[in-house]
Design a protein around this motif. Structure first.
Motif, mmCIF file in Angstrom:
data_model
loop_
_atom_site.group_PDB
_atom_site.id
_atom_site.type_symbol
_atom_site.label_atom_id
_atom_site.label_comp_id
_atom_site.label_asym_id
_atom_site.label_seq_id
_atom_site.Cartn_x
_atom_site.Cartn_y
_atom_site.Cartn_z
ATOM 1 N N THR A 107 0.540 -1.305 0.489
ATOM 2 C CA THR A 107 -0.144 0.007 -0.077
ATOM 3 C C THR A 107 0.954 1.427 -0.444
ATOM 4 O OG1 THR A 107 -1.628 -1.141 1.004
ATOM 5 C CG2 THR A 107 -1.916 0.833 0.863
ATOM 6 N N VAL A 108 2.033 1.341 0.775
ATOM 7 C CA VAL A 108 2.563 2.480 0.524
ATOM 8 C C VAL A 108 3.686 2.319 -0.538
ATOM 9 C CG1 VAL A 108 5.340 3.062 1.907
ATOM 10 C CG2 VAL A 108 3.460 2.164 3.740
ATOM 11 N N GLY A 109 3.974 1.600 -0.919
ATOM 12 C CA GLY A 109 4.550 1.517 -2.925
ATOM 13 C C GLY A 109 3.707 1.660 -3.410
ATOM 14 N N CYS A 110 2.319 2.027 -3.225
ATOM 15 C CA CYS A 110 1.213 1.891 -4.347
ATOM 16 C C CYS A 110 0.990 3.882 -4.144
ATOM 17 C CB CYS A 110 -0.241 1.596 -3.657
ATOM 18 S SG CYS A 110 0.168 -0.154 -4.779
ATOM 19 N N ALA A 111 1.059 3.831 -3.198
ATOM 20 C CA ALA A 111 0.660 5.702 -2.616
ATOM 21 C C ALA A 111 1.329 6.050 -3.645
ATOM 22 C CB ALA A 111 0.727 5.830 -1.380
ATOM 23 N N LEU A 112 3.010 5.622 -3.249
ATOM 24 C CA LEU A 112 4.082 6.821 -3.113
ATOM 25 C C LEU A 112 4.623 6.593 -4.953
ATOM 26 C CD1 LEU A 112 7.404 5.669 -1.255
ATOM 27 C CD2 LEU A 112 6.205 8.062 -0.880
ATOM 28 N N THR A 113 3.900 5.328 -5.425
ATOM 29 C CA THR A 113 4.368 5.387 -7.040
ATOM 30 C C THR A 113 3.241 5.882 -7.338
ATOM 31 O OG1 THR A 113 4.698 3.603 -6.798
ATOM 32 C CG2 THR A 113 4.023 3.998 -9.154
ATOM 33 N N GLY A 114 2.291 6.507 -7.371
ATOM 34 C CA GLY A 114 0.878 7.368 -7.384
ATOM 35 C C GLY A 114 0.964 9.006 -7.733
#
Length: 353
Positions: A184-191
């Motif tokens: 989830t953290v990786g998704c947010a940072l990529t977004g």
């Protein structure tokens, strides 16, 4: 009313509608019910809102869910995508021409309003052009939001008559919460990175890209908690429905009839193209329909998750649609600006206030 209370009330209304529709066992009912309930409340004059920060959180949830639902044989099926992408391009031309013609000749919309209302997507781009004097912005936004709403509502109903997808990219076992938190953290940072790069639907596409890579490399096993998926659907329903906030019933009715006819035409064209393409590719027709559907990436992606389809296919085609429209919209606007308006006299033109 305090804005926080308005947001809370919007979510409560969406939750009530979602649960009520889910009890009817309609595929995608959580999303459909929430959107319908908030839309009715907004048109009835109740305040409804979904702030940008909340929207981005939802989009991360949608992208995360889409990545978790990527079909295991996606890479093998990519070879069939050129056929569906060609069909998508032809479909867009037919939709814009047919809907624009009907809105002009039958409903007497001015040329700018007719064609900007007919483009299936890129609402922010379209509204930016409308505010420069091309078309009637209020009518355009009603018809565009109405299109997304109708597609969100009708797709699950149509799914009752189609076989539900059999893809199970997420598996049946619940994923480890530590893994979920890290992804989830990786998704947010990529977004966030995608947003900085001006990518359309940045948080959805960025989150899905990260989750898909983790999925295909074996680092994102298991299924998402059902509660997380349901909350995402309820939030998306609230977001879709809240777009009708501030639009009076009189304004809505002024554009709704033409918008309804244009949406029916759009659905019919999409269905015909999906049926035609299904002859040449080995995919569920419902998945093809969602990929070719001129609805928003976020709601169509969410429906793909709910209906068990390959979300990578759906996302790829909606991104392609946005890229095609990026080049097509300015071209059509230039043609519209250079064309006389013979169908509507100045005294009969819609109110542009």
């Amino acid at each position: 009313m305090n804005r926080a209370l308005i947001v809370a009330a919007t979510l409560i209304i969406a939750a009530i509608g979602a649960v009520a529709m889910d009890l009817l066992s309609i595929p995608g009912g959580m999303l459909m019910g929430g959107a319908l309930a908030v839309s009715i409340a907004a048109l009835a004059g109740l305040p409804a809102a979904a702030p940008d920060s909340f929207r981005n959180v939802l989009f991360v949830g949608v992208g995360l869910s889409m990545g978790a639902s990527v079909a295991p044989d996606t890479l093998q099926l990519i070879g069939q995508w050129p056929i569906t992408l060609i069909a998508l391009a032809l479909e867009l031309v037919v939709i814009v021409f047919a809907c624009g013609l009907v809105l002009r000749r039958v409903f007497k919309f001015d040329t700018g309003t007719a064609y900007l209302s007919s483009f299936p997507g890129h609402l922010s781009f379209i509204m930016a052009l409308a505010t420069t004097g091309v078309g009637n912005p209020r009518q355009i936004v009603i018809i565009q939001v109405q299109r997304v709403m109708f597609l969100t509502l009708f797709a699950p109903i149509g799914a009752l008559f189609l076989p539900v997808g059999t893809y199970d990219g997420a598996g049946s076992e619940m994923m480890d919460l530590t893994t979920l938190a890290m992804v989830t953290v990786g998704c947010a940072l990529t977004g966030w990175a995608f947003q900085r790069l001006k990518v359309p639907a940045a948080y959805v596409l960025g989150s899905m890209a990260f989750a898909t890579v983790m999925k295909l490399t074996g680092n994102f096993p298991g299924a998402l908690p059902p509660l997380l998926v349901d909350l995402t659907f309820i939030g998306m329903g609230a977001l879709i429905g809240s777009r009708f906030a501030g639009i009076t019933r009189a304004e809505f009715m002024q554009a709704a009839f033409g918008g309804t006819v244009a949406t029916v035409i759009t659905i019919a064209i999409t269905t015909l193209f999906a049926l035609g393409v299904s002859v040449f590719v080995s995919m569920p027709i419902g998945q093809i329909w969602l990929g070719l559907s001129p609805g928003g990436l976020e709601p169509m992606g969410a429906l793909g998750i709910a209906l068990g389809y390959d979300t990578a296919f759906i996302a790829a085609h909606h991104v392609a649609r946005l890229l095609m429209l990026t080049f097509a919209i300015p071209l059509v606007v230039m043609l519209v600006q250079g064309k006389p308006q013979p169908l509507t006299e100045p005294s009969e033109s819609p109110d542009t206030r």
